[in-house]
Design a protein around this motif. Structure first.
Motif, PDB file in Angstrom:
ATOM      1  N   LEU A  58       0.839  -1.202   0.000  1.00  0.00           N
ATOM      2  CA  LEU A  58       0.000   0.000   0.000  1.00  0.00           C
ATOM      3  C   LEU A  58       0.876   1.255   0.000  1.00  0.00           C
ATOM      4  O   LEU A  58       0.647   2.205  -0.767  1.00  0.00           O
ATOM      5  CB  LEU A  58      -0.897  -0.007   1.247  1.00  0.00           C
ATOM      6  CG  LEU A  58      -1.781   1.219   1.420  1.00  0.00           C
ATOM      7  CD1 LEU A  58      -2.878   1.243   0.371  1.00  0.00           C
ATOM      8  CD2 LEU A  58      -2.385   1.243   2.820  1.00  0.00           C
ATOM      9  N   ALA A  59       1.888   1.236   0.891  1.00  0.00           N
ATOM     10  CA  ALA A  59       2.781   2.393   0.983  1.00  0.00           C
ATOM     11  C   ALA A  59       3.470   2.651  -0.348  1.00  0.00           C
ATOM     12  O   ALA A  59       3.531   3.781  -0.831  1.00  0.00           O
ATOM     13  CB  ALA A  59       3.816   2.161   2.082  1.00  0.00           C
ATOM     14  N   VAL A  60       3.965   1.586  -0.941  1.00  0.00           N
ATOM     15  CA  VAL A  60       4.671   1.727  -2.218  1.00  0.00           C
ATOM     16  C   VAL A  60       3.710   2.255  -3.297  1.00  0.00           C
ATOM     17  O   VAL A  60       4.073   3.118  -4.104  1.00  0.00           O
ATOM     18  CB  VAL A  60       5.280   0.373  -2.649  1.00  0.00           C
ATOM     19  CG1 VAL A  60       5.897   0.476  -4.022  1.00  0.00           C
ATOM     20  CG2 VAL A  60       6.321  -0.074  -1.643  1.00  0.00           C
ATOM     21  N   SER A  61       2.457   1.771  -3.291  1.00  0.00           N
ATOM     22  CA  SER A  61       1.478   2.199  -4.301  1.00  0.00           C
ATOM     23  C   SER A  61       1.160   3.685  -4.167  1.00  0.00           C
ATOM     24  O   SER A  61       1.151   4.425  -5.163  1.00  0.00           O
ATOM     25  CB  SER A  61       0.181   1.397  -4.157  1.00  0.00           C
ATOM     26  OG  SER A  61       0.451   0.022  -4.194  1.00  0.00           O
ATOM     27  N   ILE A  62       0.888   4.125  -2.938  1.00  0.00           N
ATOM     28  CA  ILE A  62       0.563   5.549  -2.730  1.00  0.00           C
ATOM     29  C   ILE A  62       1.762   6.409  -3.095  1.00  0.00           C
ATOM     30  O   ILE A  62       1.638   7.437  -3.764  1.00  0.00           O
ATOM     31  CB  ILE A  62       0.131   5.792  -1.267  1.00  0.00           C
ATOM     32  CG1 ILE A  62      -1.201   5.092  -0.995  1.00  0.00           C
ATOM     33  CG2 ILE A  62       0.024   7.280  -0.968  1.00  0.00           C
ATOM     34  CD1 ILE A  62      -1.685   5.184   0.423  1.00  0.00           C
ATOM     35  N   PHE A  63       2.916   5.962  -2.681  1.00  0.00           N
ATOM     36  CA  PHE A  63       4.146   6.686  -2.983  1.00  0.00           C
ATOM     37  C   PHE A  63       4.349   6.791  -4.494  1.00  0.00           C
ATOM     38  O   PHE A  63       4.620   7.867  -5.033  1.00  0.00           O
ATOM     39  CB  PHE A  63       5.303   5.942  -2.325  1.00  0.00           C
ATOM     40  CG  PHE A  63       6.653   6.433  -2.710  1.00  0.00           C
ATOM     41  CD1 PHE A  63       7.173   7.569  -2.124  1.00  0.00           C
ATOM     42  CD2 PHE A  63       7.411   5.771  -3.654  1.00  0.00           C
ATOM     43  CE1 PHE A  63       8.419   8.032  -2.479  1.00  0.00           C
ATOM     44  CE2 PHE A  63       8.653   6.226  -4.012  1.00  0.00           C
ATOM     45  CZ  PHE A  63       9.165   7.357  -3.420  1.00  0.00           C
ATOM     46  N   ALA A  64       4.169   5.676  -5.195  1.00  0.00           N
ATOM     47  CA  ALA A  64       4.358   5.667  -6.649  1.00  0.00           C
ATOM     48  C   ALA A  64       3.336   6.588  -7.324  1.00  0.00           C
ATOM     49  O   ALA A  64       3.666   7.309  -8.274  1.00  0.00           O
ATOM     50  CB  ALA A  64       4.225   4.243  -7.179  1.00  0.00           C
ATOM     51  N   ALA A  65       2.093   6.581  -6.815  1.00  0.00           N
ATOM     52  CA  ALA A  65       1.054   7.440  -7.394  1.00  0.00           C
ATOM     53  C   ALA A  65       1.444   8.912  -7.250  1.00  0.00           C
ATOM     54  O   ALA A  65       1.272   9.716  -8.174  1.00  0.00           O
ATOM     55  CB  ALA A  65      -0.285   7.166  -6.708  1.00  0.00           C
ATOM     56  N   PHE A  66       1.990   9.270  -6.087  1.00  0.00           N
ATOM     57  CA  PHE A  66       2.418  10.654  -5.854  1.00  0.00           C
ATOM     58  C   PHE A  66       3.503  11.055  -6.844  1.00  0.00           C
ATOM     59  O   PHE A  66       3.426  12.097  -7.487  1.00  0.00           O
ATOM     60  CB  PHE A  66       2.981  10.784  -4.428  1.00  0.00           C
ATOM     61  CG  PHE A  66       1.985  11.249  -3.424  1.00  0.00           C
ATOM     62  CD1 PHE A  66       0.897  10.465  -3.097  1.00  0.00           C
ATOM     63  CD2 PHE A  66       2.125  12.471  -2.800  1.00  0.00           C
ATOM     64  CE1 PHE A  66      -0.026  10.879  -2.163  1.00  0.00           C
ATOM     65  CE2 PHE A  66       1.208  12.897  -1.857  1.00  0.00           C
ATOM     66  CZ  PHE A  66       0.137  12.097  -1.535  1.00  0.00           C
ATOM     67  N   VAL A  67       4.510  10.202  -6.936  1.00  0.00           N
ATOM     68  CA  VAL A  67       5.656  10.547  -7.778  1.00  0.00           C
ATOM     69  C   VAL A  67       5.235  10.631  -9.245  1.00  0.00           C
ATOM     70  O   VAL A  67       5.579  11.587  -9.956  1.00  0.00           O
ATOM     71  CB  VAL A  67       6.789   9.513  -7.588  1.00  0.00           C
ATOM     72  CG1 VAL A  67       7.900   9.726  -8.592  1.00  0.00           C
ATOM     73  CG2 VAL A  67       7.340   9.612  -6.181  1.00  0.00           C
ATOM     74  N   LEU A  68       4.445   9.653  -9.697  1.00  0.00           N
ATOM     75  CA  LEU A  68       3.999   9.673 -11.096  1.00  0.00           C
ATOM     76  C   LEU A  68       3.118  10.885 -11.363  1.00  0.00           C
ATOM     77  O   LEU A  68       3.182  11.505 -12.424  1.00  0.00           O
ATOM     78  CB  LEU A  68       3.249   8.372 -11.420  1.00  0.00           C
ATOM     79  CG  LEU A  68       4.139   7.116 -11.481  1.00  0.00           C
ATOM     80  CD1 LEU A  68       3.287   5.866 -11.687  1.00  0.00           C
ATOM     81  CD2 LEU A  68       5.168   7.247 -12.592  1.00  0.00           C
ATOM     82  N   GLY A  69       2.265  11.226 -10.390  1.00  0.00           N
ATOM     83  CA  GLY A  69       1.407  12.410 -10.539  1.00  0.00           C
ATOM     84  C   GLY A  69       2.224  13.673 -10.716  1.00  0.00           C
ATOM     85  O   GLY A  69       1.945  14.505 -11.585  1.00  0.00           O
ATOM     86  N   VAL A  70       3.259  13.801  -9.909  1.00  0.00           N
ATOM     87  CA  VAL A  70       4.105  14.995  -9.973  1.00  0.00           C
ATOM     88  C   VAL A  70       4.853  15.062 -11.306  1.00  0.00           C
ATOM     89  O   VAL A  70       4.911  16.116 -11.957  1.00  0.00           O
ATOM     90  CB  VAL A  70       5.104  14.989  -8.785  1.00  0.00           C
ATOM     91  CG1 VAL A  70       6.205  15.996  -8.995  1.00  0.00           C
ATOM     92  CG2 VAL A  70       4.371  15.281  -7.489  1.00  0.00           C
ATOM     93  N   ILE A  71       5.395  13.925 -11.732  1.00  0.00           N
ATOM     94  CA  ILE A  71       6.125  13.915 -13.007  1.00  0.00           C
ATOM     95  C   ILE A  71       5.157  14.180 -14.170  1.00  0.00           C
ATOM     96  O   ILE A  71       5.469  14.938 -15.099  1.00  0.00           O
ATOM     97  CB  ILE A  71       6.853  12.569 -13.200  1.00  0.00           C
ATOM     98  CG1 ILE A  71       7.971  12.438 -12.165  1.00  0.00           C
ATOM     99  CG2 ILE A  71       7.437  12.458 -14.603  1.00  0.00           C
ATOM    100  CD1 ILE A  71       8.687  11.112 -12.185  1.00  0.00           C
ATOM    101  N   GLY A  72       3.959  13.594 -14.104  1.00  0.00           N
ATOM    102  CA  GLY A  72       2.957  13.817 -15.150  1.00  0.00           C
ATOM    103  C   GLY A  72       2.569  15.285 -15.241  1.00  0.00           C
ATOM    104  O   GLY A  72       2.461  15.856 -16.337  1.00  0.00           O
ATOM    105  N   LEU A  73       2.380  15.912 -14.078  1.00  0.00           N
ATOM    106  CA  LEU A  73       2.028  17.332 -14.051  1.00  0.00           C
ATOM    107  C   LEU A  73       3.124  18.163 -14.706  1.00  0.00           C
ATOM    108  O   LEU A  73       2.850  19.075 -15.497  1.00  0.00           O
ATOM    109  CB  LEU A  73       1.827  17.770 -12.591  1.00  0.00           C
ATOM    110  CG  LEU A  73       1.457  19.225 -12.366  1.00  0.00           C
ATOM    111  CD1 LEU A  73       0.021  19.494 -12.806  1.00  0.00           C
ATOM    112  CD2 LEU A  73       1.629  19.613 -10.901  1.00  0.00           C
TER     113      LEU A  73
END
Lengths: 593, 48
Positions: free
Chosen positions: A8-23
């Motif tokens: 779960l931690a890895v998933s939320i973390f990955a979502a944050f990082v991908l969101g930031v890079i996508g933005l």
């Protein structure tokens, strides 16, 4: 302390990082010109800019470092909060509007606005780079500290990850993406930390299942066979806190005694929380070394009221010390925090992203509001961590994420991801400041390279990548340092190098370019030299024992600002008087001063 | 254990040190709001 990797931690973390890079990738098309890349076209709204100020400023030091310092030493960490916020008053009343009026892309623009001097630009650019690098190190250390429990990766992997992600943010859309990353980070940081504070108050305080005895020393040592914890090899079943948890149902950091003899308080209000803590006794852990060379942690019961006094930590011990040098050390650090904020290049360049002086003023107020709320929350987070039974006594920087883990893995994952985004926001601001200093100040103005708008942007991106690499190397080298302590150095250097020049340029008409160059050089070199030969550096960087470091130090105390800031002012005044021609006129032809 | 001065009780059992810290932070914000509300300079509205 056991760090388990959670999907779960890895998933939320990955979502944050991908969101930031996508933005960042999405915003990339909006920043093709130099104005867009370096200052987001100067069209960021004052509210967004104000929250982005908070996102820029609330670094790993504010979140991980201050929470950790409060969790380990009590009120001392809160002194950093007060000092950091007080500095914004200087920024608002003295620096904000003039800097906005005088500059275009960088701090050097503002300082050089009356002189057109290449020498001044050179010194200002070097100052920006040095301060930004000093500030970068603790951010990268914080990133490394975060991935260890979150992803189960070593420290260096976290540092590399931050370096790569930040470089991609800055290299895609510069200040446009940096602003939005900082806005999102500032909002999330305050909202999530407020949630944790609410949960802390709801939980209140409670005692361990059985009292912790004063002789229950925990220890670890490293030998040829690996790490030995409490006499047995380190394993998933034998961590530093395993014995404590088995015996008392709680790890490091707990309440030993509550007022009125109760075992648990139940939910508390914000005032009652502080009052109850003040009247309680807390089990803290004193670090030491035993005869066999193992690192030991000895339980020490301390009154809550004592922990709410300044002077428990090594940094602020001078408050309780009779020696004048110790008291000067404390005053010097507080002066650096107070004066350093308004001198930080990555904060100053954010004034160029709004359209006018009124917007600069309003965005500063929004920034002060958001930052102030956050710093009040840090006190509750820190005291909550101190009594959560979840501290890692070997790493103060992990106190806030480990506190969140006591409320469940989801919150741990979210707060770790927010903390990671915190590092991203601040590091991207710092790299932007450095990129502007090199591409705009050094290449174009000092070395007179004829760069088109597009080439200037490309140069900025290349510099951003280089700074990212340097930050990665430093982040790995300084792994064991408390991030708040390291940031204190950056504030000292910023206050010493930049503040005298900025203030005198704005308020003393006889200021000359030679005066500014001399003051910045003396402030920068003086504060750096002072730090490098101080007892703190000898002990924490060069590895001397505390006694050896104290005897070998060449300066009487470790924080230089109380000497080097006045020295900067004095240098500027003396040199300006000797070089003044009576009237300060802009030069028609630039030259090295 | 030194208890007194900044650690002595101030309001509702909260030590002076905490009251002073909160006061400084909240005071800084109030001051900033007043300044932003009342201050007008000749440069207001001047776009770069």
């Amino acid at each position: 302390v056991n760090y388990e990797t959670s999907i779960l931690a890895v998933s939320i973390f990955a979502a944050f990082v991908l969101g930031v890079i996508g933005l960042s990738a999405w915003l990339g098309s909006r920043a093709q010109s130099a104005g867009g890349y370096f200052v987001a076209h100067g069209q960021v709204g004052w509210f967004v800019n104000g929250v982005a100020f908070a996102g820029d400023y609330l670094s790993a030091a504010s979140f991980l470092g201050i929470c950790g310092m409060i969790a380990f030493f009590g009120y001392d960490g809160f002194l950093y909060s007060i000092g950091y916020l007080a500095g914004w008053i200087v920024a608002l009343f003295v620096i904000a509007e003039p800097v906005k009026r005088l500059g275009k892309y960088t701090l050097a623009d503002a300082l050089n606005s009356k002189f057109n001097s290449r020498g001044l630009k050179l010194v200002a650019a070097i100052s920006t780079l040095v301060i930004s690098l000093f500030y970068l190190v603790p951010q990268m250390v914080g990133a490394g500290a975060l991935v260890k429990p979150l992803l189960g990766l070593p420290h260096w992997a976290g540092v590399v990850m931050v370096g790569v992600v930040v470089t991609s943010i800055v290299a895609t859309a510069g200040m446009v993406s940096t602003t939005w990353v900082q806005f999102i980070k500032g909002t999330m940081l305050v909202v999530v930390c407020a949630l944790v504070m609410f949960l802390i108050l709801e939980r209140g305080f409670s005692l361990p299942t059985t009292p912790i005895g004063q002789d229950e020393v925990q220890s670890y040592r490293k030998d040829a066979s690996g790490v030995i914890v409490n006499g047995s090899p380190l394993s998933a079943e034998n961590q530093l806190d395993t014995k404590l948890r088995a015996a008392h149902g709680i790890g490091f950091g707990s309440i030993a005694q509550l007022p009125d003899g109760v075992r648990a308080t139940g939910p508390l209000g914000p005032i009652a929380f502080i009052e109850t803590f003040s009247k309680s006794t807390v089990t803290t852990w004193k670090k030491g070394t035993d005869a066999a060379g193992a690192t030991t942690f000895t339980p020490v019961e301390r009154k809550g009221a004592d922990l709410l006094l300044p002077g428990s930590s090594p940094t602020f011990k001078g408050v309780r010390d009779d020696r004048i040098a110790s008291k000067l050390d404390f005053l010097s650090l507080m002066l650096a925090l107070f004066l350093g904020t308004a001198s930080l290049p990555h904060i100053l360049i954010r004034y160029y992203t709004v359209k006018d002086a009124a917007a600069a003023r309003k965005s500063t107020v929004v920034g002060i509001g958001v930052i102030g709320v956050f710093y009040i929350i840090t006190l509750y987070l820190g005291l909550g961590a101190m009594t959560s039974g979840a501290l890692d006594p070997t790493d103060s920087n992990m106190s806030a994420p480990l506190l969140a883990r006591t409320f469940g893995n989801t919150l741990f994952a979210v707060i770790s991801a927010v903390a990671f985004t915190t590092v991203l926001g601040t590091v991207s601001g710092l790299i932007m400041a450095g990129a502007g200093a090199v591409a705009h100040d050094l290449l174009c103005d000092v070395f007179k390279m004829e760069l088109s708008d597009r080439e200037k942007v490309r140069a900025g991106k290349i510099v951003a990548v280089a700074l990212g690499l340097i930050a990665i190397v430093f982040g790995v080298l300084f792994e064991k340092m408390n991030v708040t302590f390291l940031v204190g150095w950056a504030f000292n250097v910023a206050a010493s190098a930049n503040l005298p020049a900025l203030v005198m340029l704005l308020f003393w008409k006889r200021t000359t370019k030679q005066g500014i160059i001399a003051a910045m050089s003396i402030g920068l070199v003086g504060s750096l030299a002072w730090i490098l030969v101080s007892a703190d550096t000898l002990e924490k960087i060069y590895g001397f024992s505390a006694a050896d470091a104290a005897s070998r130090a060449l300066v009487p105390f470790s924080q230089p600002a109380i000497v080097t800031v006045p020295l900067g002012f004095l240098t500027l005044i003396v040199v300006s008087i000797f070089t003044s021609t009576g009237i300060t006129k802009p030069q028609t032809s630039p030259g090295i001063a | 254990v030194p208890v007194g001065g900044l650690a002595s009780e101030a309001v509702a059992g909260v030590p002076w040190g905490i009251i002073a810290g909160f006061g400084l932070i909240i005071g800084a914000f109030v001051l900033a709001v007043l300044y932003a509300t009342l201050a007008r300079t000749p440069h207001d509205g001047a776009q770069k």
